[in-house]
Motif scaffolding. Structure first.
Motif, PDB file in Angstrom:
ATOM      1  N   VAL A  44       0.843  -1.207   0.000  1.00 22.82           N
ATOM      2  CA  VAL A  44       0.000   0.000   0.000  1.00 22.82           C
ATOM      3  C   VAL A  44       0.873   1.250   0.000  1.00 22.82           C
ATOM      4  CG1 VAL A  44      -1.647   1.333   1.372  1.00 22.82           C
ATOM      5  CG2 VAL A  44      -1.984  -1.119   1.068  1.00 22.82           C
ATOM      6  N   VAL A  45       1.928   1.253   0.805  1.00 22.44           N
ATOM      7  CA  VAL A  45       2.784   2.446   0.908  1.00 22.44           C
ATOM      8  C   VAL A  45       3.508   2.726  -0.401  1.00 22.44           C
ATOM      9  CG1 VAL A  45       4.826   3.363   2.089  1.00 22.44           C
ATOM     10  CG2 VAL A  45       3.021   2.275   3.398  1.00 22.44           C
ATOM     11  N   THR A  46       3.915   1.681  -1.112  1.00 20.91           N
ATOM     12  CA  THR A  46       4.621   1.881  -2.387  1.00 20.91           C
ATOM     13  C   THR A  46       3.654   2.025  -3.567  1.00 20.91           C
ATOM     14  OG1 THR A  46       4.814  -0.503  -2.717  1.00 20.91           O
ATOM     15  CG2 THR A  46       6.662   0.631  -1.628  1.00 20.91           C
ATOM     16  N   ASN A  47       2.370   2.122  -3.264  1.00 25.78           N
ATOM     17  CA  ASN A  47       1.313   2.291  -4.277  1.00 25.78           C
ATOM     18  C   ASN A  47       1.232   1.125  -5.254  1.00 25.78           C
ATOM     19  OD1 ASN A  47       0.269   4.718  -3.292  1.00 25.78           O
ATOM     20  ND2 ASN A  47       1.869   5.889  -4.327  1.00 25.78           N
ATOM     21  N   THR A  48       1.634  -0.056  -4.825  1.00 25.46           N
ATOM     22  CA  THR A  48       1.444  -1.245  -5.645  1.00 25.46           C
ATOM     23  C   THR A  48      -0.035  -1.606  -5.668  1.00 25.46           C
ATOM     24  OG1 THR A  48       3.620  -2.011  -4.982  1.00 25.46           O
ATOM     25  CG2 THR A  48       2.160  -3.647  -5.956  1.00 25.46           C
ATOM     26  N   ILE A  49      -0.709  -1.403  -4.544  1.00 33.12           N
ATOM     27  CA  ILE A  49      -2.150  -1.611  -4.448  1.00 33.12           C
ATOM     28  C   ILE A  49      -2.795  -0.238  -4.365  1.00 33.12           C
ATOM     29  CG2 ILE A  49      -4.009  -2.529  -3.025  1.00 33.12           C
ATOM     30  CD1 ILE A  49      -2.071  -4.634  -2.004  1.00 33.12           C
ATOM     31  N   GLN A  50      -3.670   0.038  -5.300  1.00 32.69           N
ATOM     32  CA  GLN A  50      -4.362   1.324  -5.297  1.00 32.69           C
ATOM     33  C   GLN A  50      -5.852   1.079  -5.447  1.00 32.69           C
ATOM     34  OE1 GLN A  50      -2.793   3.722  -8.425  1.00 32.69           O
ATOM     35  NE2 GLN A  50      -0.930   4.223  -7.315  1.00 32.69           N
ATOM     36  N   ASN A  51      -6.610   1.583  -4.498  1.00 34.60           N
ATOM     37  CA  ASN A  51      -8.058   1.600  -4.602  1.00 34.60           C
ATOM     38  C   ASN A  51      -8.574   2.757  -3.766  1.00 34.60           C
ATOM     39  OD1 ASN A  51      -8.183   0.678  -1.918  1.00 34.60           O
ATOM     40  ND2 ASN A  51      -8.165  -1.452  -2.581  1.00 34.60           N
ATOM     41  N   GLU A  52      -9.868   2.906  -3.715  1.00 41.29           N
ATOM     42  CA  GLU A  52     -10.455   4.049  -3.016  1.00 41.29           C
ATOM     43  C   GLU A  52     -10.152   4.013  -1.512  1.00 41.29           C
ATOM     44  OE1 GLU A  52     -11.853   7.613  -3.287  1.00 41.29           O
ATOM     45  OE2 GLU A  52     -11.770   6.318  -5.042  1.00 41.29           O
ATOM     46  N   PHE A  53     -10.178   2.821  -0.936  1.00 37.43           N
ATOM     47  CA  PHE A  53      -9.921   2.685   0.504  1.00 37.43           C
ATOM     48  C   PHE A  53      -8.505   3.121   0.845  1.00 37.43           C
ATOM     49  CE2 PHE A  53      -8.386   0.226   4.128  1.00 37.43           C
ATOM     50  CZ  PHE A  53      -9.330   0.567   5.087  1.00 37.43           C
ATOM     51  N   THR A  54      -7.525   2.640   0.068  1.00 35.50           N
ATOM     52  CA  THR A  54      -6.131   2.980   0.382  1.00 35.50           C
ATOM     53  C   THR A  54      -5.848   4.451   0.133  1.00 35.50           C
ATOM     54  OG1 THR A  54      -5.411   2.294  -1.820  1.00 35.50           O
ATOM     55  CG2 THR A  54      -5.300   0.655  -0.047  1.00 35.50           C
ATOM     56  N   LYS A  55      -6.537   5.051  -0.834  1.00 35.44           N
ATOM     57  CA  LYS A  55      -6.364   6.496  -1.063  1.00 35.44           C
ATOM     58  C   LYS A  55      -6.969   7.303   0.081  1.00 35.44           C
ATOM     59  CE  LYS A  55      -6.242   6.203  -6.062  1.00 35.44           C
ATOM     60  NZ  LYS A  55      -6.960   6.472  -7.305  1.00 35.44           N
ATOM     61  N   GLN A  56      -8.123   6.859   0.568  1.00 38.49           N
ATOM     62  CA  GLN A  56      -8.820   7.602   1.620  1.00 38.49           C
ATOM     63  C   GLN A  56      -8.094   7.494   2.962  1.00 38.49           C
ATOM     64  OE1 GLN A  56     -12.891   6.445   2.022  1.00 38.49           O
ATOM     65  NE2 GLN A  56     -13.300   7.854   3.708  1.00 38.49           N
ATOM     66  N   TYR A  57      -7.549   6.330   3.269  1.00 41.30           N
ATOM     67  CA  TYR A  57      -6.921   6.105   4.570  1.00 41.30           C
ATOM     68  C   TYR A  57      -5.405   5.930   4.460  1.00 41.30           C
ATOM     69  CZ  TYR A  57     -11.659   5.396   6.228  1.00 41.30           C
ATOM     70  OH  TYR A  57     -12.977   5.561   6.548  1.00 41.30           O
ATOM     71  N   TYR A  58      -4.764   6.609   3.535  1.00 42.01           N
ATOM     72  CA  TYR A  58      -3.330   6.427   3.303  1.00 42.01           C
ATOM     73  C   TYR A  58      -2.508   6.754   4.547  1.00 42.01           C
ATOM     74  CZ  TYR A  58       1.290   6.741   1.277  1.00 42.01           C
ATOM     75  OH  TYR A  58       2.620   6.559   1.019  1.00 42.01           O
ATOM     76  N   TRP A  59      -2.772   7.873   5.214  1.00 36.67           N
ATOM     77  CA  TRP A  59      -1.968   8.265   6.374  1.00 36.67           C
ATOM     78  C   TRP A  59      -2.176   7.319   7.552  1.00 36.67           C
ATOM     79  CZ3 TRP A  59       2.133  11.059   6.200  1.00 36.67           C
ATOM     80  CH2 TRP A  59       2.288  11.951   5.151  1.00 36.67           C
ATOM     81  N   GLU A  60      -3.387   6.834   7.735  1.00 34.45           N
ATOM     82  CA  GLU A  60      -3.629   5.875   8.807  1.00 34.45           C
ATOM     83  C   GLU A  60      -2.874   4.570   8.538  1.00 34.45           C
ATOM     84  OE1 GLU A  60      -5.918   7.682   7.317  1.00 34.45           O
ATOM     85  OE2 GLU A  60      -7.052   8.723   8.866  1.00 34.45           O
ATOM     86  N   ILE A  61      -2.888   4.150   7.279  1.00 40.10           N
ATOM     87  CA  ILE A  61      -2.153   2.936   6.911  1.00 40.10           C
ATOM     88  C   ILE A  61      -0.654   3.161   7.059  1.00 40.10           C
ATOM     89  CG2 ILE A  61      -1.616   1.386   4.982  1.00 40.10           C
ATOM     90  CD1 ILE A  61      -4.505   1.868   4.007  1.00 40.10           C
ATOM     91  N   LEU A  62      -0.189   4.335   6.715  1.00 35.53           N
ATOM     92  CA  LEU A  62       1.229   4.654   6.829  1.00 35.53           C
ATOM     93  C   LEU A  62       1.707   4.591   8.277  1.00 35.53           C
ATOM     94  CD1 LEU A  62       3.637   5.591   5.088  1.00 35.53           C
ATOM     95  CD2 LEU A  62       2.995   7.933   5.641  1.00 35.53           C
ATOM     96  N   LEU A  63       0.872   5.031   9.213  1.00 33.57           N
ATOM     97  CA  LEU A  63       1.248   5.052  10.630  1.00 33.57           C
ATOM     98  C   LEU A  63       0.930   3.749  11.359  1.00 33.57           C
ATOM     99  CD1 LEU A  63       0.129   8.663  11.568  1.00 33.57           C
ATOM    100  CD2 LEU A  63       2.442   7.825  11.188  1.00 33.57           C
ATOM    101  N   LEU A  64       0.313   2.794  10.691  1.00 39.74           N
ATOM    102  CA  LEU A  64      -0.098   1.549  11.339  1.00 39.74           C
ATOM    103  C   LEU A  64       1.042   0.811  12.047  1.00 39.74           C
ATOM    104  CD1 LEU A  64      -2.472  -0.341  11.884  1.00 39.74           C
ATOM    105  CD2 LEU A  64      -1.893  -1.516   9.758  1.00 39.74           C
ATOM    106  N   PRO A  65       2.231   0.618  11.462  1.00 33.96           N
ATOM    107  CA  PRO A  65       3.300  -0.087  12.201  1.00 33.96           C
ATOM    108  C   PRO A  65       3.737   0.645  13.468  1.00 33.96           C
ATOM    109  CG  PRO A  65       3.794  -0.088   9.862  1.00 33.96           C
ATOM    110  CD  PRO A  65       2.620   0.826  10.063  1.00 33.96           C
ATOM    111  N   VAL A  66       3.782   1.957  13.425  1.00 30.90           N
ATOM    112  CA  VAL A  66       4.161   2.726  14.616  1.00 30.90           C
ATOM    113  C   VAL A  66       3.121   2.534  15.711  1.00 30.90           C
ATOM    114  CG1 VAL A  66       4.583   5.052  15.504  1.00 30.90           C
ATOM    115  CG2 VAL A  66       5.410   4.409  13.237  1.00 30.90           C
TER     116      VAL A  66
END
Length: 118
Positions: A44-66
């Motif tokens: 998701v972070v490298t934009n290999t998977i792109q859809n509406e969900f990942t675009k809408q929640y990109y920052w939340e997904i980015l911070l998920l490991p932290v």
């Protein structure tokens, strides 16, 4: 669908017994969990998977490991605090140990060992 033959049932049971002999170490469990979480996350972070969900929640997904590491730390501290709080005092065992120390000291004194007054 045909009923399984006796031979296929024996083969399936022996396969299950073989698979049950594989022991997963704690390291392998943690690595499997890390791959299951970090694999999709990196896609998701490298934009290999792109859809509406990942675009809408990109920052939340980015911070998920932290957030997961912080949550792991909080749970670990809570578990340690609970176990320290519920640690049992063994008064009988402490008294027995003190008696054994006194017996050992008196035995050593009889054998000629001199102790400091501390």
């Amino acid at each position: 669908m045909a009923a399984p033959t006796r031979k296929s049932v024996v083969v399936n049971v022996s396969l299950l017994l073989e698979l049950s002999q594989i022991i997963m170490t704690k390291l392998m469990e943690w690595l499997t969990g890390a791959v299951l979480i970090l694999g999709p996350w990196s896609a998701v972070v490298t934009n290999t998977i792109q859809n509406e969900f990942t675009k809408q929640y990109y920052w939340e997904i980015l911070l998920l490991p932290v957030l997961l590491v912080a949550l792991f730390g909080l749970v670990s501290v809570a578990i340690i605090a609970y176990r320290v709080y519920t640690f049992n005092d063994c008064q009988e065992a402490a008294q027995e140990l003190q008696n054994q120390i006194k017996e050992a000291k008196s035995d050593l004194i009889r054998k000629g060992l001199k102790f400091d007054k501390t």
